[in-house]
Design a protein around this motif. Structure first.
Motif, PDB file in Angstrom:
ATOM      1  N   GLY A 108      -5.119   5.938  14.474  1.00  0.00           N
ATOM      2  CA  GLY A 108      -5.047   4.650  13.423  1.00  0.00           C
ATOM      3  C   GLY A 108      -4.846   5.406  12.078  1.00  0.00           C
ATOM      4  N   PHE A 109      -4.993   6.526  11.869  1.00  0.00           N
ATOM      5  CA  PHE A 109      -5.028   7.252  10.519  1.00  0.00           C
ATOM      6  C   PHE A 109      -3.627   7.012   9.637  1.00  0.00           C
ATOM      7  CE2 PHE A 109      -4.684  10.841   7.305  1.00  0.00           C
ATOM      8  CZ  PHE A 109      -6.008  10.334   6.712  1.00  0.00           C
ATOM      9  N   THR A 110      -2.674   7.204  10.694  1.00  0.00           N
ATOM     10  CA  THR A 110      -1.021   7.110  10.148  1.00  0.00           C
ATOM     11  C   THR A 110      -0.287   5.903  10.674  1.00  0.00           C
ATOM     12  OG1 THR A 110      -0.546   8.680  11.796  1.00  0.00           O
ATOM     13  CG2 THR A 110      -0.984   9.716   9.729  1.00  0.00           C
ATOM     14  N   ARG A 111      -0.943   5.008  11.428  1.00  0.00           N
ATOM     15  CA  ARG A 111      -0.281   3.898  11.821  1.00  0.00           C
ATOM     16  C   ARG A 111       0.153   2.887  10.930  1.00  0.00           C
ATOM     17  NH1 ARG A 111      -3.928   1.477  15.057  1.00  0.00           N
ATOM     18  NH2 ARG A 111      -3.503   3.033  16.716  1.00  0.00           N
ATOM     19  N   LEU A 112       1.348   2.517  10.788  1.00  0.00           N
ATOM     20  CA  LEU A 112       1.706   1.521   9.775  1.00  0.00           C
ATOM     21  C   LEU A 112       1.682   0.237  10.165  1.00  0.00           C
ATOM     22  CD1 LEU A 112       5.210   3.676   9.048  1.00  0.00           C
ATOM     23  CD2 LEU A 112       3.167   3.239   7.484  1.00  0.00           C
ATOM     24  N   ARG A 115       2.497  10.133  13.243  1.00  0.00           N
ATOM     25  CA  ARG A 115       1.728  11.022  14.106  1.00  0.00           C
ATOM     26  C   ARG A 115       1.122  10.432  15.318  1.00  0.00           C
ATOM     27  NH1 ARG A 115       0.577  13.637   8.955  1.00  0.00           N
ATOM     28  NH2 ARG A 115      -1.424  12.749   8.874  1.00  0.00           N
ATOM     29  N   GLU A 166       8.298   5.216   4.103  1.00  0.00           N
ATOM     30  CA  GLU A 166       7.175   4.341   4.324  1.00  0.00           C
ATOM     31  C   GLU A 166       5.811   5.166   5.016  1.00  0.00           C
ATOM     32  OE1 GLU A 166       7.490   0.921   6.659  1.00  0.00           O
ATOM     33  OE2 GLU A 166       5.578  -0.073   6.045  1.00  0.00           O
ATOM     34  N   ARG A 167       4.683   5.318   4.585  1.00  0.00           N
ATOM     35  CA  ARG A 167       3.560   5.732   5.112  1.00  0.00           C
ATOM     36  C   ARG A 167       2.341   4.820   4.969  1.00  0.00           C
ATOM     37  NH1 ARG A 167       6.870   8.440   7.281  1.00  0.00           N
ATOM     38  NH2 ARG A 167       6.950  10.517   7.983  1.00  0.00           N
ATOM     39  N   ASN A 168       1.322   5.227   5.705  1.00  0.00           N
ATOM     40  CA  ASN A 168       0.401   4.349   5.574  1.00  0.00           C
ATOM     41  C   ASN A 168      -0.630   4.994   4.385  1.00  0.00           C
ATOM     42  OD1 ASN A 168      -2.493   3.379   5.788  1.00  0.00           O
ATOM     43  ND2 ASN A 168      -2.772   3.735   8.036  1.00  0.00           N
ATOM     44  N   HIS A 195      -4.144   9.754   3.736  1.00  0.00           N
ATOM     45  CA  HIS A 195      -3.444   8.921   4.891  1.00  0.00           C
ATOM     46  C   HIS A 195      -1.799   9.257   4.717  1.00  0.00           C
ATOM     47  CE1 HIS A 195      -6.486   6.213   6.552  1.00  0.00           C
ATOM     48  NE2 HIS A 195      -7.187   7.041   5.576  1.00  0.00           N
ATOM     49  N   CYS A 196      -1.128   9.537   3.667  1.00  0.00           N
ATOM     50  CA  CYS A 196       0.268   9.558   3.549  1.00  0.00           C
ATOM     51  C   CYS A 196       0.798  10.976   3.388  1.00  0.00           C
ATOM     52  CB  CYS A 196       0.396   8.622   2.251  1.00  0.00           C
ATOM     53  SG  CYS A 196       0.365   9.289   0.479  1.00  0.00           S
ATOM     54  N   SER A 236       5.625  17.117  10.249  1.00  0.00           N
ATOM     55  CA  SER A 236       5.427  15.710  10.238  1.00  0.00           C
ATOM     56  C   SER A 236       4.108  15.349   9.515  1.00  0.00           C
ATOM     57  CB  SER A 236       5.079  15.213  11.600  1.00  0.00           C
ATOM     58  OG  SER A 236       3.937  15.700  12.216  1.00  0.00           O
TER      59      SER A 236
END
Lengths: 418, 287
Positions: free
Chosen positions: A280-284, A291, B248-250, B260-261, B287
Motif C-alpha cells: 500500500g505504500f506506493t498505491r495511488l 511498485r 503522479e505518485r502517492n 512515499h513518492c 522504479s
C-alpha cells in the motif's frame, strides 16, 4: 574540567538517577521476557539496566515515534481551525551504540535538508546522546564494515567506555559537558593508564568482528548497474512482505500521514511509521501501483540503502547494526544480499536473458532469428544478452533502455484509456 | 512532570505540516466524476503571498479525512484564487465531491518543481493531456496564453474515455477559437451524438503538423497511455529532453521526508513532479 573523566561503575546508578529527575531518561532495559529494549526509565531501582546486549529496536523511535501528533484541528460553524502542538521534554538517551548514533546523524540530514521538519529537529535539539561503544561485537553486527563503529571519535555528547570497574567518560559536545559539570562530584580526571586501556579495548573490539560485509563493493555494483536483476525475483520468494526489516532499521524513517478523529467536531493530524516493504505504500487513489510486485519493493529498499543514500549523503544508509539479520526469517537481510550481489554481479541468468529477448522481439527491435543467434553466441561468450546485442552492433544501449521502459509502463488491462 | 530546570530549545522552523484554511468559492461539475473547485485562502496575507509555477501542487486537507496532493489547474496569473480539478477515485476525493460553495478545506504548498518555463520561451508547445491529466497542463496553457507572443505555435491534444468525460470543455472551446492555437479532442469510446475524433490520444498525430526539432511536448495522463505517446514522439524524432511529463505518485508529506513518492534516487515532491523523458528513463530502471 578535562574532556576525559572516570566514572566509577558504582556511581552509574546515582548519576542516572540524577538525570532521570530532570530529563526523560531512555536506557536499555531487560524486560521479564528477556528482551532488551530502549525504555523510558523513571525509577532506576525497579529496572534491570542491560548494557551487554544490543536492544532489539533502535533508539531512533524516540526521535521519530511510532505515532505523533502534527497539529490539532476542529470544525465549528463550518469553519476549519488548526492549532499547534507543543514540543515535549528534554531527553537523555543513554546506552546507545555507535551504529545507532550514526543512524541519528543520517536522520539529522534527512530532516534538516530541503524543508526543515520541526518535530524531529525540536526533539533532536532537546536530546542528549550518550554512547556506550561495544567492546564485544554481537554475532550479526558489522558496524566496522559499515564505517560506523564500534567506537566514535565525534558526534556524541558523552561516550562511556567500559573499562571493567569504571567507565572512561569522553565529553564530545557542550550538552554532554553541561551534564557532567552539573554533577561533577561523580567524576575524577582520567589518567594516561585509563586512556591506554581504552585504546587496547578499541583494538580488541575491532579484531572480534565475525562479519565482514563489503557494503562499498555492493554500492558500486548498484551504481554501475551490475546487479543481476533476477536476484529480486529470487528474494521475493523468500520475503514474507512483513516489513519487519524496516521497523527495526535505525535509518528507516518513512511515515504515513492521516487524520485521527477525536469527535464529530475535532481531531488530530498524526504521522505513523510506514514501510516501503508493504504494497500500500506506493498505491495511488484509483488503484495504480508503481511498485506492485514484492520484488520491486525489495529492490527499492536495497537500492535506497546502498546506492541512493550514497549519492545523497556520501555513505550508505546501512549502519551495520545487524537488526534486519536477526528479524528476517527468510534471510532477506543486508548481510546476505550484499554477499550475493558481490558474488553474482554480471552473471545474468538465462531466464533474464530470455525475458529481455522477448521484450526486444515484441517491440520489433530485433527479429526472433537475431535473438536466437545472439542467445547461441551468448552461450559461448558468457556476455549479458544486452551487451551481446550492443557488441554485435544490432542495438544501442538507448534502444534497449527505451524498450524496457516502454514495456514496464503498460499495465495488463487495456481498459484504462485515461 | 519533570522539574523545569532544563530550558527547552525551540527550533523556530514553522510547522510545515500545518495547512491554512481556505474557502470554496465555486464548485463546477466538469464530468460525472470530475469537479473543479475554486479556492481562496481565508487569510488575506496568505492568499496574496501565495505564488506558484504552473505544474506545482498543493496538499488539500479535509476535516477528519486526511490530506492528498493535487496539481493546481489554474494559472498563477489569476492571483486572487486557485483551482483544483478533482476526480472522484477514493475516500478523500469522494468526500470533497460532497463539499459545496462556502465550505472550508485546508491547503499547504505550493510544492514540487513545476514546468520548466525557461525552456519553453520561443518554442512551439504541444500539450497532450489524457483525462484528468489535462488539469496540470491547463495551468500552463492559461499561463502561456497570457504571454502569447513569447511562445510559438500551441497545439493541445485531449483524450477522454467517452464524450461525457471531456474536461474543461469551455476552456478547450475558447482556446480553439484563438487563431494560433490548435485544439484536438478524441474519445476512446464514442456515442451516437459524438461527431469528433474517435480513437486513442495517439490517433491525433495526423491532425496537426508537429515539428520535432523546435517543439516541446508536455504530457500528462495515465501511465498506460503516456508510454505510447512517448514512444511515438521519440519515433517522430523528439529529443528526450524535449518531452516533459508530470508524474503522479502517492504523496503524504510533500516536503521530502515521508518517502512515499520516491522514484529512483529522486523524490517526486521535491525533484518532480515534472521530469523530462530523459530523466524519467534514468529513474525508471529503479522504479
Amino acid at each position: 574540567m578535562p574532556d576525559e573523566l572516570i566514572l566509577n561503575k558504582e556511581h552509574l546508578t546515582s548519576f542516572l538517577r540524577k538525570i532521570a529527575r530532570e530529563h526523560r531518561l531512555i536506557a536499555p532495559v531487560k524486560n521479564r521476557y528477556g528482551d532488551t529494549l530502549f525504555e523510558e526509565v523513571s525509577c532506576l531501582d525497579d529496572i534491570s539496566l542491560d548494557l551487554e546486549s544490543r536492544p532489539a529496536m533502535p533508539p531512533t523511535h524516540f526521535l521519530l515515534p511510532q505515532d505523533e501528533t502534527l497539529f490539532r484541528y476542529k470544525r465549528e460553524d463550518g469553519q476549519y481551525y488548526f492549532s499547534e502542538v507543543l514540543p515535549e521534554v528534554s531527553t537523555v538517551l543513554f546506552g546507545l551504540r555507535s551504529c545507532d548514533l550514526w543512524a541519528i546523524f543520517l536522520l539529522d540530514m534527512v530532516f534538516e535538508q530541503d524543508f526543515k521538519d520541526p518535530f524531529y529537529l525540536n526533539r533532536r535539539s532537546n536530546t542528549i546522546l550518550i554512547n556506550n561503544p561495544c567492546l564485544e561485537p554481537m554475532k550479526n553486527c558489522f558496524c566496522k564494515s559499515a564505517g560506523s563503529g564500534p567506537f566514535l571519535t565525534e558526534g556524541y555528547d558523552l561516550q562511556f567506555t567500559d573499562l571493567g570497574d569504571r567507565f572512561l567518560v569522553e565529553i564530545g559536545r557542550p550538552k554532554g559537558k553541561a551534564l557532567v559539570e552539573k554533577w561533577d562530584y561523580f567524576f575524577v580526571p582520567a589518567t594516561n593508564k585509563d586512556k591506554n586501556k581504552q585504546y587496547e579495548a578499541i583494538l580488541e573490539a575491532e579484531s572480534r568482528f565475525q562479519q565482514v560485509v563489503d557494503l562499498n563493493t555492493a554500492s558500486l555494483r548498484f551504481i554501475n548497474n551490475e546487479v543481476d536483476e533476477t536476484l529480486w525475483e529470487e528474494l521475493a520468494t523468500r520475503c514474507q512482505g512483513c516489513g519487519a526489516c524496516t521497523y527495526v532499521c535505525p535509518t528507516c524513517h518513512c511515515f504515513n500521514i492521516a487524520d485521527r478523529p477525536i469527535s464529530e467536531t475535532e481531531g488530530e493530524r498524526i504521522r505513523t511509521k510506514d514501510s516501503c516493504a508493504l504494497p500500500g505504500f506506493t498505491r495511488l487513489a484509483g488503484g495504480h501501483n508503481p511498485r506492485q510486485k514484492r520484488s520491486q519493493r525489495i529492490r527499492r529498499r536495497f537500492y535506497h540503502k546502498l546506492a541512493f543514500a550514497k549519492e545523497k549523503y556520501h555513505r550508505s544508509s546501512c549502519v551495520g547494526c545487524g537488526r534486519c539479520v536477526e528479524v528476517c526469517f527468510g534471510h532477506v537481510d543486508m548481510i546476505r544480499v550484499v554477499e550475493t550481489i558481490c558474488e553474482k554481479a554480471e552473471k545474468r541468468s538465462s531466464a533474464a536473458s530470455l525475458q529481455l529477448g522477448e521484450i526486444l522481439v515484441n517491440t520489433g527491435l530485433i527479429s526472433s532469428e537475431e535473438l536466437k543467434t545472439a542467445l547461441e553466441k551468448q552461450a559461448t561468450t558468457g556476455k549479458p544478452l544486452g551487451t551481446q546485442f550492443i557488441d554485435d552492433g544490432l542495438l544501442t544501449r538507448d534502444e534497449i533502455g527505451r524498450a524496457l521502459w516502454h514495456q514496464m509502463n503498460i499495465p495488463s488491462t487495456a481498459e484504462t484509456a485515461d | 512532570m519533570k522539574d523545569s530546570a532544563q530550558t527547552l530549545v525551540r527550533d523556530t522552523a514553522a510547522n510545515v505540516y500545518q495547512p491554512y484554511p481556505a474557502s470554496i468559492l465555486e464548485v463546477k461539475e466538469e464530468t460525472g466524476d470530475i469537479k473543479t473547485f475554486t479556492l481562496k485562502f481565508k487569510d488575506k496575507e496568505i492568499q496574496e503571498g501565495f505564488t506558484f509555477r504552473p505544474g506545482q501542487f498543493v496538499l488539500a486537507s479535509l476535516f477528519n479525512c486526511g490530506e492528498a496532493a493535487f496539481s493546481i489547474c489554474s494559472s498563477p496569473t489569476f492571483s486572487d484564487y486557485l483551482q483544483l480539478s478533482i476526480k472522484k477515485v477514493g475516500l478523500l476525493t469522494g468526500e470533497i465531491h460532497r463539499y459545496a460553495e462556502g465550505d472550508e478545506i485546508g491547503l499547504r504548498g505550493p510544492y514540487g518543481n513545476g514546468f520548466p518555463l525557461e525552456l519553453l520561451y520561443g518554442s512551439n508547445v504541444l500539450f497532450v493531456g489524457g483525462g484528468i491529466g489535462l488539469a496540470p497542463l491547463r495551468s500552463l496553457i492559461q499561463y502561456l496564453l497570457s504571454k502569447r507572443s513569447e511562445f510559438g505555435q500551441i497545439t493541445i491534444f485531449h483524450g477522454a474515455r467517452t464524450p461525457g468525460d471531456i474536461v474543461f470543455e469551455k476552456d478547450l472551446a475558447t482556446w480553439d477559437k484563438q487563431e494560433d492555437v490548435n485544439v484536438e479532442t478524441t474519445v476512446y469510446r464514442s456515442t451516437p451524438e459524438w461527431k469528433g475524433n474517435v480513437g486513442p490520444l495517439t490517433s491525433l498525430w495526423e491532425k496537426a503538423t508537429i515539428s520535432p526539432s523546435n517543439t516541446k511536448a508536455i504530457i500528462c495522463g495515465h501511465p498506460a497511455i503516456i508510454s505510447y505517446v512517448f514512444f511515438d514522439l521519440l519515433k517522430m524524432g523528439f529529443a528526450e529532453e524535449n518531452i516533459i511529463s508530470t508524474l503522479e505518485r502517492n504523496m503524504k508529506c510533500g516536503v521530502g521526508k515521508c518517502g512515499h513518492c520516491s522514484i529512483g534516487s529522486k523524490l517526486t515532491c521535491i525533484h518532480g513532479p515534472v521530469f523530462t523523458y530523459r530523466e524519467m528513463k534514468e529513474l525508471s530502471s529503479v522504479s
